[in-house]
Design a protein around this motif. Structure first.
Motif, PDB file in Angstrom:
ATOM      1  N   ALA A   1     -82.967 -26.100 -19.812  1.00  0.00           N
ATOM      2  CA  ALA A   1     -82.861 -25.690 -21.045  1.00  0.00           C
ATOM      3  C   ALA A   1     -81.319 -26.711 -21.868  1.00  0.00           C
ATOM      4  O   ALA A   1     -81.538 -27.382 -23.340  1.00  0.00           O
ATOM      5  CB  ALA A   1     -82.208 -24.770 -21.456  1.00  0.00           C
ATOM      6  N   LEU A   2     -80.503 -26.495 -21.397  1.00  0.00           N
ATOM      7  CA  LEU A   2     -79.143 -27.566 -21.910  1.00  0.00           C
ATOM      8  C   LEU A   2     -79.475 -28.916 -22.421  1.00  0.00           C
ATOM      9  O   LEU A   2     -78.988 -29.294 -23.302  1.00  0.00           O
ATOM     10  CB  LEU A   2     -77.263 -27.216 -20.810  1.00  0.00           C
ATOM     11  N   ILE A   3     -79.629 -29.353 -21.178  1.00  0.00           N
ATOM     12  CA  ILE A   3     -80.254 -30.980 -20.885  1.00  0.00           C
ATOM     13  C   ILE A   3     -81.228 -30.980 -22.307  1.00  0.00           C
ATOM     14  O   ILE A   3     -81.058 -31.871 -23.416  1.00  0.00           O
ATOM     15  CB  ILE A   3     -80.709 -31.080 -20.076  1.00  0.00           C
ATOM     16  N   ASP A   4     -82.341 -30.111 -22.157  1.00  0.00           N
ATOM     17  CA  ASP A   4     -83.461 -30.379 -23.637  1.00  0.00           C
ATOM     18  C   ASP A   4     -82.567 -29.873 -24.667  1.00  0.00           C
ATOM     19  O   ASP A   4     -83.092 -29.763 -25.522  1.00  0.00           O
ATOM     20  CB  ASP A   4     -84.391 -29.414 -23.435  1.00  0.00           C
ATOM     21  N   GLY A   5     -81.063 -29.350 -24.925  1.00  0.00           N
ATOM     22  CA  GLY A   5     -80.239 -29.497 -25.935  1.00  0.00           C
ATOM     23  C   GLY A   5     -80.795 -27.896 -26.560  1.00  0.00           C
ATOM     24  O   GLY A   5     -80.328 -27.807 -27.902  1.00  0.00           O
ATOM     25  N   ALA A   6     -80.983 -27.282 -25.823  1.00  0.00           N
ATOM     26  CA  ALA A   6     -80.430 -25.451 -26.075  1.00  0.00           C
ATOM     27  C   ALA A   6     -79.277 -24.669 -26.241  1.00  0.00           C
ATOM     28  O   ALA A   6     -78.489 -25.449 -25.478  1.00  0.00           O
ATOM     29  CB  ALA A   6     -81.370 -24.259 -25.297  1.00  0.00           C
ATOM     30  N   SER A   7     -78.926 -24.615 -27.129  1.00  0.00           N
ATOM     31  CA  SER A   7     -77.803 -23.790 -27.314  1.00  0.00           C
ATOM     32  C   SER A   7     -77.419 -22.134 -26.256  1.00  0.00           C
ATOM     33  O   SER A   7     -78.674 -21.712 -25.792  1.00  0.00           O
ATOM     34  CB  SER A   7     -77.488 -23.020 -29.201  1.00  0.00           C
ATOM     35  N   ARG A   8     -76.595 -21.680 -26.038  1.00  0.00           N
ATOM     36  CA  ARG A   8     -76.066 -20.301 -25.033  1.00  0.00           C
ATOM     37  C   ARG A   8     -76.906 -19.421 -25.621  1.00  0.00           C
ATOM     38  O   ARG A   8     -77.352 -18.636 -24.874  1.00  0.00           O
ATOM     39  CB  ARG A   8     -74.974 -20.531 -25.348  1.00  0.00           C
ATOM     40  N   TRP A   9     -76.834 -19.317 -27.290  1.00  0.00           N
ATOM     41  CA  TRP A   9     -77.691 -18.519 -27.489  1.00  0.00           C
ATOM     42  C   TRP A   9     -79.320 -18.511 -27.310  1.00  0.00           C
ATOM     43  O   TRP A   9     -80.022 -17.317 -26.714  1.00  0.00           O
ATOM     44  CB  TRP A   9     -77.476 -17.918 -29.178  1.00  0.00           C
TER      45      TRP A   9
ATOM     46  N   ALA B   1     -81.389 -15.787 -25.316  1.00  0.00           N
ATOM     47  CA  ALA B   1     -82.431 -14.953 -25.781  1.00  0.00           C
ATOM     48  C   ALA B   1     -83.646 -15.618 -24.716  1.00  0.00           C
ATOM     49  O   ALA B   1     -84.722 -14.383 -25.264  1.00  0.00           O
ATOM     50  CB  ALA B   1     -82.750 -15.167 -27.345  1.00  0.00           C
ATOM     51  N   ARG B   2     -83.877 -16.839 -24.832  1.00  0.00           N
ATOM     52  CA  ARG B   2     -85.223 -17.138 -24.386  1.00  0.00           C
ATOM     53  C   ARG B   2     -85.749 -16.826 -23.104  1.00  0.00           C
ATOM     54  O   ARG B   2     -86.390 -17.187 -22.535  1.00  0.00           O
ATOM     55  CB  ARG B   2     -85.782 -18.382 -24.753  1.00  0.00           C
ATOM     56  N   ILE B   3     -84.370 -17.555 -21.800  1.00  0.00           N
ATOM     57  CA  ILE B   3     -84.590 -17.915 -20.838  1.00  0.00           C
ATOM     58  C   ILE B   3     -84.003 -16.396 -19.491  1.00  0.00           C
ATOM     59  O   ILE B   3     -84.212 -15.959 -19.058  1.00  0.00           O
ATOM     60  CB  ILE B   3     -83.723 -19.211 -20.330  1.00  0.00           C
ATOM     61  N   ILE B   4     -82.744 -16.195 -20.301  1.00  0.00           N
ATOM     62  CA  ILE B   4     -81.857 -15.111 -19.174  1.00  0.00           C
ATOM     63  C   ILE B   4     -82.898 -13.754 -19.620  1.00  0.00           C
ATOM     64  O   ILE B   4     -83.011 -12.739 -18.870  1.00  0.00           O
ATOM     65  CB  ILE B   4     -80.015 -14.885 -19.472  1.00  0.00           C
ATOM     66  N   LEU B   5     -83.029 -13.554 -21.261  1.00  0.00           N
ATOM     67  CA  LEU B   5     -83.261 -11.571 -20.740  1.00  0.00           C
ATOM     68  C   LEU B   5     -85.271 -11.667 -20.480  1.00  0.00           C
ATOM     69  O   LEU B   5     -84.745 -10.716 -20.264  1.00  0.00           O
ATOM     70  CB  LEU B   5     -83.064 -11.557 -22.381  1.00  0.00           C
ATOM     71  N   PRO B   6     -85.333 -12.419 -21.170  1.00  0.00           N
ATOM     72  CA  PRO B   6     -86.570 -12.488 -20.434  1.00  0.00           C
ATOM     73  C   PRO B   6     -86.930 -12.083 -19.015  1.00  0.00           C
ATOM     74  O   PRO B   6     -87.927 -11.347 -17.990  1.00  0.00           O
ATOM     75  CB  PRO B   6     -87.766 -13.547 -20.672  1.00  0.00           C
ATOM     76  N   LEU B   7     -85.518 -13.061 -18.000  1.00  0.00           N
ATOM     77  CA  LEU B   7     -86.008 -13.112 -16.626  1.00  0.00           C
ATOM     78  C   LEU B   7     -85.275 -11.247 -16.578  1.00  0.00           C
ATOM     79  O   LEU B   7     -85.711 -11.349 -15.383  1.00  0.00           O
ATOM     80  CB  LEU B   7     -85.577 -14.426 -15.917  1.00  0.00           C
TER      81      LEU B   7
END
Lengths: 296, 317
Positions: A192-200, A204-210
């Protein structure tokens, strides 16, 4: 596994648990288990049976067996619901527990993510500090907190409890969520970082759902802890209509010398029901949060 | 585990240094932002009151009257206060007896639940109930069970012909102590049992098989496989158990309020009684502060208990 502490020395020498005979298992496993279950559950039975006993049966052991009820009645429940502030205690407890839980979970998610995933310098010490905070017991804090609550003008209000419960909920939830976050592979976050996602966005989209199971565990446990809290609620709340269930039942239903045992037991029973129902739906989450908090 | 942090970048070697440096900077900043709410809550409502409590112990603050610094006077008073020493004795007795029994029975129950059982999940669930319900409410049930006249325990024992008149559970000092300890044990067993059960389930069956092949009997397998493998988790569980028991308040407050004649006063209940109904916040805070050394001892004990796990699991020393 035949590793019961009490097992006799030589009898099961040659085999594992599944080879031991039935009579032996009966004595070593089922009998002690039955005794444990009986002792652990009897107070609940006693609570229930007392709550539905009419007053004349309650204290007349000569004509009625105390273990059974001849004419079950709802008079104590009716008294509780319509002649005391019990419904508002239930509402207060629910309100405070939900508010304190929501605040604690939000705060803990952020803190746990920062400590476990951002890995800034010193994050390990922050993690340790959080753990130590968990070990500070309310019985040491309630006196200075009472003073603070008074000075802040929060005395006798729900906010006194909503703001102080996180002192034990946040360390616990953070510690628990750190463990959950640790189990999520870094690779997901890296992609996600490489794809340019911010930490937020990652949070919200990766850590919390998991980590939904972790959030459920932490939420249930936090709710239960808030529901059961006593010493702060006893110290910071004065007026009858602002009390929580544990405090209300103890301080308002016990009057003079006459103990309303039926009403007391009904109050205790209904005050326990919400957490028991919640618990029965989420046993596994509950157990995992309890054991997770202890395992590192 | 620190070195496991973002190792994302070797794949793009061209400007990896710049990105890494920027990432690190922003991580510190971001970390601060994310930690801010937790830090505020814990500093304002935990760290500050902890300090305030220690300060209050050195003042003569009363409810509605700000106090002045009086040095060690509160502690000097407590030193000669027989009720305080009785409370210390009670607290230690309560903690030691309840913890030991909780551990023994909890371990036993855990071992039973670790057997092959029908409805295992069901048993595990109901066994935990005493720990789930609010302590105050189950304590009220115990209050009724311990009633001087209508105790169900007395009634049963009379019916069985063991005693001829009701036991005055909470009226006699020794009996009252035993009664509150029993209630505490009742509530604590599930916690110990379920957490130890979780520990037991992580022990690999192959260890038992190997021990059996080497001719170990049931007791030897327990003593040389189960117990060593369980030691780290026992240390943690028992530290928590000791902490909870030592600082217990609710059970005593419901059942005896410290009576009869202070026989069941714990440090926490005495602290409450002096501070809130008594109004002497300074003195109450001093009693609360006096609990800290004991708690530190318990935490250190846990710390060294955890230390053992590394070499036990063959990890770094």
């Amino acid at each position: 596994m035949a590793n019961a502490a009490s097992t006799s020395l030589r009898a099961d020498e040659g085999g594992m648990g599944y080879l031991t005979s039935l009579p032996r298992r009966l004595v070593v496993v089922y009998l002690p288990l039955a005794v444990f279950v009986f002792v652990l559950l009897f107070p609940f039975y006693w609570m229930t049976i007392t709550a539905i006993k009419p007053n004349d049966e309650l204290t007349d052991y000569k004509h009625f067996s105390p273990l059974w009820v001849v004419k079950p009645t709802l008079q104590h429940v009716r008294y509780l619901l319509f002649e005391t502030s019990y419904p508002s205690w239930l509402w207060n407890t629910m309100y405070i527990a939900v508010a304190a839980t929501v605040i604690s979970i939000v705060v803990s998610v952020l803190a746990a993510y920062a400590i476990e995933r951002l890995r800034f310098s010193g994050s390990r010490y922050v993690g340790l500090a959080i753990f130590l905070a968990y070990l500070v017991p309310p019985s040491i804090l309630f006196i200075p907190l009472a003073l603070m609550v008074f000075k802040l003008g929060l005395y006798d209000s729900k906010w006194a409890l909503i703001l102080t419960y996180p002192t034990f909920l946040v360390p616990f939830c953070t510690w628990l969520l750190m463990g959950y976050f640790r189990s999520i592979p870094y690779e997901l976050e890296e992609c996600a970082l490489i794809d340019g996602a911010s930490r937020w966005q990652i949070l919200a989209r990766i850590i919390l759902p998991l980590s939904v199971p972790g959030l459920i565990s932490a939420g249930i446990f936090a709710f239960t802890l808030s529901w059961n809290e006593f010493i702060y609620a006893l110290t910071f709340i004065q007026s009858s209509e602002n009390k929580t269930v544990p405090v209300g039942v103890l301080t308002e239903l016990v009057r003079s010398d006459i103990y309303e045992w039926g009403a007391l037991m009904a109050g205790a029973l209904f005050g326990s029901l919400p957490v028991v129902i919640l618990y029965s739906f989420f046993v596994d989450y509950y157990v995992s949060s309890m054991t997770g908090a202890v395992k590192e | 585990m620190n070195e496991a942090a973002p190792m994302t970048l070797p794949a793009a070697p061209i400007d990896s240094r710049g990105i890494l440096a920027r990432l690190r900077e922003s991580r510190l900043l971001l970390g601060m932002v994310f930690l801010f709410p937790a830090a505020v809550i814990l500093l304002v409502f935990l760290t500050y009151p902890l300090g305030l409590g220690i300060w209050l112990g050195f003042t003569d603050t009363q409810i509605g009257r700000p106090g002045i610094f009086i040095g060690l006077e509160n502690y000097e008073d407590l030193w000669t206060d027989s009720v305080f020493w009785l409370a210390v004795f009670n607290t230690i007795l309560y903690t030691v007896v309840a913890s030991v029994v909780k551990f023994a029975l909890g371990l036993w129950l855990a071992l039973i639940l670790n057997e092959r059982l029908p409805f295992k999940a069901f048993f595990r669930a109901i066994v935990l109930l005493p720990w789930v319900v609010p302590t105050v409410l189950s304590a009220i049930a115990f209050w009724w069970i311990y009633d001087a006249q209508f105790s169900i325990v007395s009634w049963s024992l009379i019916r069985l012909g063991i005693i001829d008149r009701p036991i005055n559970f909470l009226g006699d000092p020794t009996l009252a102590r035993a009664s509150v300890i029993a209630a505490n044990i009742w509530r604590g067993i599930p916690f110990v049992a379920i957490t130890l059960l979780a520990g037991l389930q992580t022990i690999s069956p192959s260890l038992y098989e190997a021990a059996t092949l080497d001719g170990a009997n049931g007791w030897q397998r327990f003593r040389h496989v189960t117990l060593p493998m369980l030691t780290p988790i026992i240390a943690v569980v028992m530290t928590f158990s000791v902490l909870f028991t030592f600082t217990d308040f609710q059970l005593i407050y419901v059942l005896t309020r410290g009576g009869p004649v202070n026989a069941t006063h714990l440090m926490a209940t005495l602290s409450f009684q002096r501070a809130i109904p008594g109004g002497h916040l300074g003195e109450g805070a001093a009693i609360a502060v006096a609990m800290i050394p004991f708690l530190l001892a318990a935490i250190l004990f846990s710390y060294f208990g955890m230390q053992r796990r590394r070499w036990q699991q063959g990890g770094r020393d």
